[in-house]
Design a protein around this motif. Sequence first.
Motif, mmCIF file in Angstrom:
data_model
loop_
_atom_site.group_PDB
_atom_site.id
_atom_site.type_symbol
_atom_site.label_atom_id
_atom_site.label_comp_id
_atom_site.label_asym_id
_atom_site.label_seq_id
_atom_site.Cartn_x
_atom_site.Cartn_y
_atom_site.Cartn_z
ATOM 1 N N HIS A 31 0.798 -1.288 0.110
ATOM 2 C CA HIS A 31 0.049 0.049 0.026
ATOM 3 C C HIS A 31 0.914 1.233 0.022
ATOM 4 C CE1 HIS A 31 -3.540 -2.399 0.787
ATOM 5 N NE2 HIS A 31 -2.754 -3.048 1.874
ATOM 6 N N ALA A 34 2.782 1.927 -3.230
ATOM 7 C CA ALA A 34 1.917 2.080 -4.442
ATOM 8 C C ALA A 34 2.677 3.038 -5.459
ATOM 9 C CB ALA A 34 0.610 2.354 -3.992
ATOM 10 N N LEU A 340 -2.168 6.683 -7.922
ATOM 11 C CA LEU A 340 -1.209 6.037 -7.086
ATOM 12 C C LEU A 340 -0.514 7.037 -6.108
ATOM 13 C CD1 LEU A 340 0.564 3.407 -9.810
ATOM 14 C CD2 LEU A 340 -1.114 3.287 -7.932
#
Length: 526
Positions: A31, A34, A340
């Motif tokens: 995460h 990213a 992102l």
Amino acid sequence: MDKEIKPVTALLIILLFVAPIAVRYWAGGEHALAKVGVYFLQEDARGQLSLQADRLLVSMADHGAHEEVFDFTPFMNTPGTADIMGNIAYFANNDVLLRLGSADYGPDSYLSLASSPNADVEALRRRLSDTSSSPAPLLRCDLKSKRCQNFHSIQAPWRYRVYIDTTNDNVYLTEGTTHKVRALSDTGQALGSIEQGILFPKRIRPHKDGLYLVDTNHRSLHFLNKASHFSDTKHQLKFERDTEDNRRWLLDAVYFDTQWWLILAGDGMRNTALYRANEDGKILSKIPLSPAADPFDLLVYQGHLLVSDLHSGAVYQLNQHGELINTIHSAAIANYFADLAASRAYYQNIIHLCHLALGLFLVCGIVSATIIARRHRQANPKVRYDPSALPAYLNPRQALYQPSANPASIYSRKETAMSNILISNIEIIPGKKVTQHLGLVMGSTVRAKHAGKDFMAGLKNIFGGELGGYTELLSEARTEATERMTEQAKAIGGNAVINVRYSTSSITAGASEILAYGTAVFLEDK
């Protein structure tokens, strides 16, 4: 005595401490990392510029005025599929060839990206990288119908590159984790392979009447024949190893205006930069780009050099002198990069909040421990023992059941708890006689200090000296065991405990049991 902490309270404290760590670990995985992994440039079968950012493919027409966007995200829902790791290549009819499979993100894969001058370490790195191939099928997809089918039974590892010769649809596949290159016909027939003398091959591109292969670790180009004699290597061009920034890994190279243009990276395949070299492999200069630019892929397109920026999503258009002519932007690519970046910022904020929570928890713990320790010192001050201040249960010359003359004495609370029961480690009390024998009485406790005390004691073991925390622990345990023994004696009608003994044993690391036992009796004056 210290106030006992209930198990439920202790569990809640542990959970409060562990929860931010668990959330931090969760948010700190993919995460928080990213970001765009690959950003390839290509010319499709129609002569249009194609941009590939991970699973997003954008075909630009009319100098970027129109975009065709193909998102392969729906294909990612297939079990065992993680991402498109290599480049997407075009067949003559504009079908595309791509790989969908799992990615080996782990310590072994990251170790395989670096290199070491130590021969043993380098051999280990090679061995780890060779076992992290995770082959997955190649798919041939029709972009118009958005339908894909397996490209025969051909598979590719997650670190791969592919080039398709549109004159005959022959496929050239480089396998970065197995250090080889294969040539295949459009029917999937093997045409040849090169499996020796290359380390982590990257791009394979056309050059004059043949091909050339980018060899990352050897910092060189291997010039190859086409499929009919693919196993033969014409010659090798090795670029200078030392540059001003010590970037030594060759990620891509294209021939433009009688010079070679290179993307070189530092250790871990990071910190990339664009360089220019002559036909003999000598580095001429570093090409200045944006300060934060992270060049990833090169393409000679319509008489200009294009460089993709993995940091911003832009594509730089340069002339033969390395001067910036234009910056090409794609709305779809820009949105993908922005999404992102927003996701990465969101999880980074969660990580910062977890760090803040852990910091506050630590500060609160230190403050609480300081307050508790201060209260404990106030309730149990260290004073010199004065025989005249001894409580009745320690002075057999005083009458039984006589409270201390000084109510403010530090022993008054202990006397009240023990009801002035005389405690002695001998069997005969001068001036007293046993009129009633009541039997064995005992009291025990198992106590432990907190982890901070254990940590400090561990440090003290290194340098030597008294372990004050454990001394205090045993003193508190003896007092509590004595209190419980005297309470038992009082409950059965005794006013003294004679022949008192203490026993200690270790239950677990940092925890000790104290047992106090003796004979409960009833004493009277002679």
